[in-house]
Each structure stands twice: as C-alpha cells, then as structure tokens.
Enzyme design. Structure first.
Site, PDB file in Angstrom:
ATOM      1  N   HIS A 155     -34.387  20.697  16.551  1.00  0.00           N
ATOM      2  CA  HIS A 155     -34.753  19.735  17.603  1.00  0.00           C
ATOM      3  C   HIS A 155     -35.302  18.431  17.019  1.00  0.00           C
ATOM      4  O   HIS A 155     -36.054  17.719  17.684  1.00  0.00           O
ATOM      5  CB  HIS A 155     -35.782  20.328  18.576  1.00  0.00           C
ATOM      6  CG  HIS A 155     -35.387  21.651  19.146  1.00  0.00           C
ATOM      7  ND1 HIS A 155     -34.543  21.773  20.222  1.00  0.00           N
ATOM      8  CD2 HIS A 155     -35.705  22.917  18.757  1.00  0.00           C
ATOM      9  CE1 HIS A 155     -34.361  23.064  20.492  1.00  0.00           C
ATOM     10  NE2 HIS A 155     -35.055  23.771  19.608  1.00  0.00           N
ATOM     11  N   SER A 276     -29.648  -8.287   6.529  1.00  0.00           N
ATOM     12  CA  SER A 276     -29.701  -8.964   7.826  1.00  0.00           C
ATOM     13  C   SER A 276     -29.582 -10.468   7.626  1.00  0.00           C
ATOM     14  O   SER A 276     -30.111 -11.017   6.649  1.00  0.00           O
ATOM     15  CB  SER A 276     -31.018  -8.641   8.535  1.00  0.00           C
ATOM     16  OG  SER A 276     -31.244  -9.524   9.613  1.00  0.00           O
ATOM     17  N   LYS A 282     -34.485  -6.531   5.255  1.00  0.00           N
ATOM     18  CA  LYS A 282     -33.678  -5.411   5.726  1.00  0.00           C
ATOM     19  C   LYS A 282     -32.694  -4.907   4.666  1.00  0.00           C
ATOM     20  O   LYS A 282     -32.109  -5.675   3.924  1.00  0.00           O
ATOM     21  CB  LYS A 282     -32.880  -5.815   6.974  1.00  0.00           C
ATOM     22  CG  LYS A 282     -33.720  -6.100   8.205  1.00  0.00           C
ATOM     23  CD  LYS A 282     -34.404  -4.852   8.733  1.00  0.00           C
ATOM     24  CE  LYS A 282     -33.420  -3.812   9.223  1.00  0.00           C
ATOM     25  NZ  LYS A 282     -32.591  -4.257  10.352  1.00  0.00           N
ATOM     26  N   GLU A 289     -23.356   4.198   9.284  1.00  0.00           N
ATOM     27  CA  GLU A 289     -23.248   3.865  10.710  1.00  0.00           C
ATOM     28  C   GLU A 289     -21.797   3.664  11.126  1.00  0.00           C
ATOM     29  O   GLU A 289     -21.384   4.090  12.217  1.00  0.00           O
ATOM     30  CB  GLU A 289     -24.071   2.606  10.999  1.00  0.00           C
ATOM     31  CG  GLU A 289     -25.567   2.830  10.875  1.00  0.00           C
ATOM     32  CD  GLU A 289     -26.374   1.541  10.965  1.00  0.00           C
ATOM     33  OE1 GLU A 289     -27.604   1.637  11.011  1.00  0.00           O
ATOM     34  OE2 GLU A 289     -25.771   0.442  10.984  1.00  0.00           O
TER      35      GLU A 289
END
Length: 463
Positions: A155, A276, A282, A289
């Site tokens: 979970h 970024s 970043k 992704e």
C-alpha cells in the site's frame, strides 16, 4: 490500370487511392515480402507450375530488388497500393513480362499473412535479445546488492525490510515470464499461410511445406479460411508486449519515487536525466516517466487490434489492413523503451545508507515481535493486538520498538524477555525470513543461482 481493374469501367478516385493505399506503412515488410516471393517462385518452378528458367528469372530479379531495398535505393509508389504490388511492379520492370507469373497460385491475402508472420518472428527475436540484456543487468545488480537492506512496501507504506537483491530479483521473475511468453507466441507465429490463396486454397499442385521449410518456418496453417484471416498471433504478441511494458512501467514508477527527495534511494545517471528550463536545481527522471507513459500507447494498440478483429466474418476483410500499424507501433514502442531502459538501470546509483536508515522508522520489525510472542505460546491474534498497542505507545512517545525499555515491554506482556532486542535487530529480521523464495540472504543466493542457471541456458541456445 490496377492489377485487379479488369472488371471496373473507371479508375478509382484519387481520394480513394490515398485512403486505400498501405505502402506508406507496410513498406517495412519489403524484405519479408521478397523472401517469401523467392521461396514461392522456386516452388512454382520445382512443381512444374511455371518453367524452371522462368522461376530462375523471377528469383534473380527479386534478389536484385532485395539488394536495392537494403541499400535504400527503392522509391515506393502509392498508386501501387501496397508492398506486394510495389514489389511486383519493380519485378516486371526488372525482368519483363515473366514477372507477372510470380503471383500464380497465391493471393495478397495469404501473402500479407506470411509477410506479417515473418516480420513478427524477426521482431520477437530482437525483443527477446533486449529482454535478455535487461535480465543480465538485473542479475548483475542483484548480485552486487545482496547485503543491502531497504524497506519493503505494501500500500506504499513501509511494511517489512527486504534485501535490495531480493527486490531486483522480483523484476527478474517478471521479465523471465515475458521472455517465456514470447517463446510461446513464437510457436503460433512460425506457420506458413502461403498456399491458402484468397480463402479456399488453390487448384495448382503447390508444395506448401517446401515453402515453409525454405523460410525456416515450423509448418503450415491447417485451414485456408483461418490461414488468411487469423491475426491471433499479432494480437497475442501485442498482449505480450503490453505485459513487458507493464513490468517496465512498474519499475519506472518505483524509480521515479525512489529518485525523489522524499526517498533518495537512487540517483539517475546524468546521461538519462533532464533538468528544468526554469528551476536550476531540478534533476528529472524523464526516461522512467516516458516509459511509464508509453505503456498506455501499447495498451491502445492491443485494444485497436482486438476491436478491429472482433466483428469480422470469415475470411479476409479490408479492416485487417489496420493490424499492421498497431503491430508496428507496439514493436517500435517496446523496443525503443527497452533500448533506453536497460542502460538507465545499468547506470543508476543506489543510496545504501539512505535505504537502511529508512528501515528504522515505521516499525518494520513489528511482525517479528508478534512472531516472538506467538513462538512463546501466545495466540497470534492476541500477539498482534499486544504489538499494536506497543506501536501506538511508541508513536505517542516518539520511540521505536527497539528503543523501548524492558520494563515498558513487560507492561505489555510478561512473555517478553531481554532477548527481544536481538529479535528486533533489522539484520536479523531479514535473515530469519528463510522460507523458499524469501528475502533471507541464503534464499536470495539460491534465487540468484537458479536465475543464473536459467540465463545460461539462453546463452547456450544462442551459441
């Protein structure tokens, strides 16, 4: 005039030509189409359906065209509709009128089914090679991380500690199943439909088995209606590709989480990360992704082919032209994803100290305390309740279980003795899970040995 234009009184509309033509995507079947045609021409000559000299002319002409295709020296004509008619047009230009004899005893229906099967066989081998490469990377990384402890999750909540090697071997199991599924798909792919004709077979005395043998196929399809209208093998492959992508996506999801500041379990190599345009600090896990995102694309290809096939009566229908774009896209997507996923996994860096530190919060040894009490005779459900109250006590007082004094333990149960601290040690918590397939170091070593032995059979089969 079209090859089929004899019964028509006028030409098709230009918009119809554009809509109907498939050469802009089925040109990638060119090599398979030519190889199938060479085998067909040789069989026609050997069976006396055309002259042996004529068959020789066809074969030499097709070989010349194949060399031109491989050299990128062929321009495809949309007016010739598809790869089959394009190759025939090139052949007639190469060898003259005898080129028109190539299509004797076959239809584009059995021809395209053969081309697709030959193409898919090649791509299955390619995909299995990439999966094998990934499996080797996973085994190497699992072997190096046999002593690394991190939280296991259910979970997405910290549950029990596991070895990182054990975690990586879970992905080995997934990709091994993927490899095996592709093996199974291959069995239903490597059958020749050539000779089924348009749907009913042919009256010429052909030798279907001879063609299949020349093309390295395992046999021939058993029913001509099914032979030209079956696309189960393509749907099955896309399903298998969907599972590969699902497994890649699950791993990518973990890597996205693990590379965040909240986890800091891994750091992606700079070569497989981006930044970024506005935030200088970043470092984004874009490869993970994108692979995660592309998974839905392959699922869409599967739904497309299933939906396209679901309402088709026997035998061939033009709807089936739509199988190839879905198939090609699935192949390109899963191959492209693995091609970048593999080096990303090979180069990522694990933060072992951070992983171990994360096991110290969240009461990951609570089950071991309950097992300790159960081993002393307390029914497990009662032991579970006792430990639950101790966890609640620890939360209120800001203490881990191993930080509680013996007096605090005994207030919960007189069965708890001084040996409880050894029981709660995180290294021991991992070590005692020695059931088959568990996370204990001994079990992980055995899993690695079995995995290495299986992988060795793949390598031996290549040689």
């Amino acid at each position: 005039m079209k090859a089929w234009g004899g019964r028509f009184e006028k030409e098709t509309a230009a918009v119809m030509d554009d809509f109907h033509s498939s050469i802009h995507f089925d040109c990638r079947l060119a090599e398979e189409d030519i190889r199938g045609s060479i085998a067909h021409a040789r069989m026609l000559g050997d069976c006396g359906i055309i002259g042996v000299d004529e068959a020789g002319q066809l074969i030499r002409g097709l070989q010349t065209i194949l060399e031109r295709v491989r050299a990128g020296a062929v321009s495809w004509d949309p007016k010739a509709e598809d790869i089959h008619m394009n190759v025939e047009k090139l052949l007639v230009a190469e060898v003259g009128e005898v080129g028109k004899k190539l299509h004797t005893a076959r239809s584009r229906n059995d021809q395209v089914a053969l081309d697709t099967r030959l193409y898919l066989r090649r791509e299955i081998y390619h995909l299995q090679g990439l999966i094998g490469e990934l499996i080797e990377i996973l085994l190497e990384r699992a072997e190096a991380e046999q002593a690394t402890i991190l939280p296991g999750y259910t979970h997405l909540q910290r549950a029990q500690p596991v070895l990182l090697g054990h975690h990586l071997l879970a992905y080995f199991e997934m990709f091994r199943r993927d490899y095996q599924r592709l093996d199974d798909c291959l069995k239903r792919t490597v059958l020749s439909p050539l000779g089924c004709g348009a749907l009913a077979g042919t009256g010429f005395p052909i030798d279907r088995d001879r063609v299949a043998r020349e093309l390295g196929l395992a046999g021939v399809t058993g029913n001509s209606l099914d032979g030209v209208s079956d696309r189960d093998f393509a749907a099955e492959f896309i399903f298998d590709a969907s599972l590969v992508m699902m497994h890649l996506s699950r791993c990518c999801e973990e890597l996205v989480l693990w590379s965040s500041m909240e986890f800091q379990f891994v750091e992606m190599d700079d070569a497989y990360s981006t930044g970024s345009s506005i935030m200088p600090q970043k470092k984004n896990p874009d490869v993970a992704e994108l692979v995660r995102g592309k998974t839905g694309r392959v699922y869409g290809d599967l739904m497309a082919i299933l939906t396209m096939m679901k309402g088709l009566p026997l035998a061939y229908n033009k709807d089936m032209q739509e199988d190839k774009e879905a198939l090609f896209d699935a192949v390109d997507t899963v191959v492209g994803s693995l091609s970048i996923f593999n080096p990303m996994v090979k180069t990522l860096r694990f933060n072992r100290d951070r992983m171990l530190a994360a096991t110290r919060d969240g009461f990951l040894n609570a089950t071991d305390l309950a097992d300790y009490l159960a081993a002393k005779g307390l029914p497990f459900r009662e032991a579970h309740a006792v430990v639950g109250r101790l966890v609640q006590y620890g939360i209120k007082h800001g203490k881990r279980l191993e930080d509680l004094s013996l007096e605090e333990f005994k207030e919960a149960s007189e069965l708890i003795a001084a040996d409880i601290y050894e029981t709660l040690d995180m290294t021991r918590v991992v070590k005692v899970r020695n059931s088959a397939g568990g996370t204990a170091p001994e079990q992980v070593r055995e899993q690695l040995e079995r995995a290495r032995a299986w992988f060795a059979t793949l390598e031996a089969a290549k040689g």
